[in-house]
Design an enzyme around this catalytic site. Structure first.
Site, PDB file in Angstrom:
ATOM      1  N   ASP A   1       0.706  -1.320   0.116  1.00 33.86           N
ATOM      2  CA  ASP A   1       0.428  -0.035  -0.448  1.00 33.86           C
ATOM      3  C   ASP A   1       0.789   1.393  -0.238  1.00 33.86           C
ATOM      4  O   ASP A   1       2.193   1.030   1.022  1.00 33.86           O
ATOM      5  CB  ASP A   1      -0.689  -0.016   1.423  1.00 33.86           C
ATOM      6  CG  ASP A   1      -0.295  -0.094   2.258  1.00 33.86           C
ATOM      7  OD1 ASP A   1       0.948  -0.312   2.600  1.00 33.86           O
ATOM      8  OD2 ASP A   1      -0.512   1.105   3.052  1.00 33.86           O
TER       9      ASP A   1
ATOM     10  N   GLU B   1      -0.255  -0.919   6.289  1.00 41.01           N
ATOM     11  CA  GLU B   1       1.217  -0.630   6.414  1.00 41.01           C
ATOM     12  C   GLU B   1       1.163   1.133   7.266  1.00 41.01           C
ATOM     13  O   GLU B   1       1.251   1.790   7.551  1.00 41.01           O
ATOM     14  CB  GLU B   1       2.275  -0.498   6.148  1.00 41.01           C
ATOM     15  CG  GLU B   1       3.752  -0.724   6.842  1.00 41.01           C
ATOM     16  CD  GLU B   1       4.289   0.800   7.128  1.00 41.01           C
ATOM     17  OE1 GLU B   1       4.893   1.181   8.248  1.00 41.01           O
ATOM     18  OE2 GLU B   1       3.706   1.724   6.199  1.00 41.01           O
TER      19      GLU B   1
HETATM   20  N1  BES Z   1       8.822   3.740   5.278  1.00 37.91           N
HETATM   21  C1  BES Z   1       8.186   3.855   6.451  1.00 37.91           C
HETATM   22  C2  BES Z   1       8.609   4.067   7.681  1.00 37.91           C
HETATM   23  C3  BES Z   1      10.207   4.509   8.105  1.00 37.91           C
HETATM   24  C4  BES Z   1       9.960   5.687   7.828  1.00 37.91           C
HETATM   25  C5  BES Z   1      10.897   3.978   8.230  1.00 37.91           C
HETATM   26  C6  BES Z   1      11.216   6.382   7.328  1.00 37.91           C
HETATM   27  C7  BES Z   1      12.204   4.773   8.887  1.00 37.91           C
HETATM   28  C8  BES Z   1      12.587   5.606   7.738  1.00 37.91           C
HETATM   29  C9  BES Z   1       6.662   3.539   6.682  1.00 37.91           C
HETATM   30  O1  BES Z   1       5.711   3.338   5.257  1.00 37.91           O
HETATM   31  C10 BES Z   1       5.573   4.766   7.300  1.00 37.91           C
HETATM   32  O2  BES Z   1       5.490   5.238   6.611  1.00 37.91           O
HETATM   33  N2  BES Z   1       5.164   4.388   8.475  1.00 37.91           N
HETATM   34  C11 BES Z   1       3.830   5.160   9.053  1.00 37.91           C
HETATM   35  C12 BES Z   1       3.853   4.433   9.753  1.00 37.91           C
HETATM   36  C13 BES Z   1       2.358   4.999  10.191  1.00 37.91           C
HETATM   37  C14 BES Z   1       1.534   4.702   9.464  1.00 37.91           C
HETATM   38  C15 BES Z   1       1.652   4.183  12.136  1.00 37.91           C
HETATM   39  C16 BES Z   1       5.228   6.441   9.710  1.00 37.91           C
HETATM   40  O3  BES Z   1       6.353   6.286  10.431  1.00 37.91           O
HETATM   41  O4  BES Z   1       4.284   7.409  10.144  1.00 37.91           O
HETATM   42 ZN    ZN Z   2       5.455   5.234   4.707  1.00 35.13          ZN
END
Ligand code: BES
Ligand code: ZN
Length: 461
Positions: free
Chosen positions: A90, A155
């Protein structure tokens, strides 16, 4: 076991095809938060299942109350260790659309990058494992270990279905290590292994004032204005020095240790370059901490969006009936999302003045995570990265969140959690013009393949 030359050669020979295939997936607008895209999210899942099947995976699409979870396995021998690959198909919404140079779901190549929503987060990154497996299987005909795949479609909305999925499929998820490439290098060309992630606590605040929008001349002076009330409440969440003013917010924060601060200070961080990338003249934030510390190891509070009243051309004299905002807090180790949720709600409610109704809704939350760096799988990953990137990785903590990581760690008891970001911090994840460097894509495929050879010995049992 060293990765055979032939596998690397096979990967190199298949570069263009890998990009073309990734572009197919990037064309599918699998925006999980937007109900209009529900069918597209499913199409992305089906595309991924098809790819796994082609590699020989036994694959199933598990229905949830929203978007399907893909589970697959390619098992060779129960005596060999098992690697679980986690990723998400997603993506975040692409808006603001008019800021994209090429449309978000028409993948376009420019200057060695592929531009599209999801290019780096996370389609381009999880796909590296499928291409690595493909090259390995073409050369060898069989794997050096067992591989499982868990690719989800929620996710970006906080992985709401994965907890119950992992409760009912605990056996399927059993593995000796999990590899997650959903973050980034420290900087392009400086690969990293991530050993910390922040948690998240995400809210919507709604303010309801009068029954309907009012003439601000006839009624100004006798009703509370919801936009003003909201602005006052939001302003009280933070102090002028950048710290969060919610009582108790910092109580459980794990302070940085001296060795860690030293290590962070030694990272090749270029403040001028970051300011230039962001288009800002100064970096702001909590006093007493460096930008790297503030970005990854200190908690924060941000308003993600705000609405209410008139914002069209010209002027309209009106007192809006309602206003709202989305507010999120990034959490660091020892803070708990459940505790912070409670503190936030109490603080907001205590601020509510007479004359309005305030509704506080928790959207999602997850706990922060720190991951062991000395596990054998992590060391194997460092060697694999050295092969794929031609440089040893640095160890970093990231400011973002990957909700499943705490589940893997605390509920399923994984020790070897390999957070191996192939992307770059300036890939523009969640921003307009998201991109993924083709060079990083190929380095990622090579590293993923090398990992498949390094792990069996490291995890040997
Ligand atoms: N890929 C990111 C997480 C991430 C961001 C890891 C920056 C390392 C550095 C992931 O897809 C993401 O965006 N996660 C969300 C989680 C939330 C929706 C619960 C986030 O961090 O905002
Ligand atoms: Zn993300």
């Amino acid at each position: 076991m060293m990765i055979p030359r032939e596998v690397l050669t096979k990967i190199d020979a298949g570069r263009q095809r890998a990009v073309d295939e990734l572009a197919e997936l990037l064309r599918i607008p699998s925006v999980s938060t937007d109900p209009h895209h529900t069918a597209d999210v499913r199409r992305a899942a089906e595309w991924t299942v098809e790819r796994l099947k082609r590699l020989g995976f036994q694959t199933t699409l598990h229905e949830t109350s929203r978007h399907p979870v893909i589970y697959g396995e390619l098992l060779r021998d129960p005596d060999l260790p098992t690697l679980l690959i986690y990723g998400h198909y997603d993506v975040q919404p692409p808006d603001p659309l008019d800021e994209w140079v090429s449309p978000p779901f028409s993948p376009t190549m420019r200057d060695g990058f592929i531009y599209a929503r999801g290019a780096t987060d996370n389609k381009g990154q999880f796909f590296t494992y499928l291409k690595a497996l493909e090259a390995l299987l073409l050369v060898e005909g069989r794997l050096p270990l067992n591989v499982k795949a868990l690719i989800e479609g929620e996710e970006e909305i906080g992985s709401p279905s994965l907890r119950s999925f992992s409760e009912s499929h605990g056996d399927d998820l059993r593995a000796d290590a999990v590899a997650i490439s959903d973050g980034s290098q420290f900087a392009s060309g400086i690969p990293a292994i991530t050993y910390g992630l922040r948690g998240l606590s995400y809210f919507q605040v709604d303010i309801q004032g009068p029954r309907f929008d009012l003439h601000s001349g006839s009624f100004g002076g006798v009703v509370a204005n919801p936009v003003q009330v909201l602005a006052d409440m939001l302003a009280r969440l933070k102090r002028p020095d950048g710290t969060v003013a919610i009582p108790g917010f910092y109580d459980d924060v794990l302070e940085l240790e001296r060795w860690e601060r030293k290590e962070m200070a030694a990272l090749p961080f270029d403040e001028a370059q970051l300011k230039n990338y962001l288009g800002v003249e100064v970096l702001v934030g909590e006093a007493g901490y460096t930008p790297i510390e503030r970005k990854c190891a200190r908690p924060t509070l941000d308003v993600n969006g705000i609405w209410g009243g008139f914002s069209g051309e010209g002027a309209k004299t009106v007192i809006p009936a309602k206003a709202g905002a989305k507010v999120s807090m990034r959490l660091v180790p020892r803070q708990r999302a459940a505790t912070i949720d409670r503190l936030f709600e109490e603080f907001i409610r205590a601020q509510a003045p007479p004359g309005v109704k305030v509704r506080v809704t928790s959207i999602h939350g997850n706990d922060p995570a720190l991951i062991a760096r000395d596990e054998p799988g992590v060391q194997a990953a460092a060697r694999a990265i050295e092969i794929g990137f031609g440089r040893r990785p640095v160890f970093i903590r990231e400011g973002g969140s990957i909700p499943i990581v705490t589940l893997f760690k605390d509920l399923l008891g994984y020790r070897n959690i390999l957070l191996l970001g192939w992307g770059s911090p300036d890939d523009g994840a969640h921003s307009p013009n998201e991109r993924f460097s083709l060079e990083d894509f190929y380095r990622g495929i090579r590293s993923a393949a090398a990992l498949l050879y390094e792990l069996p010995e490291a995890l040997g049992r």
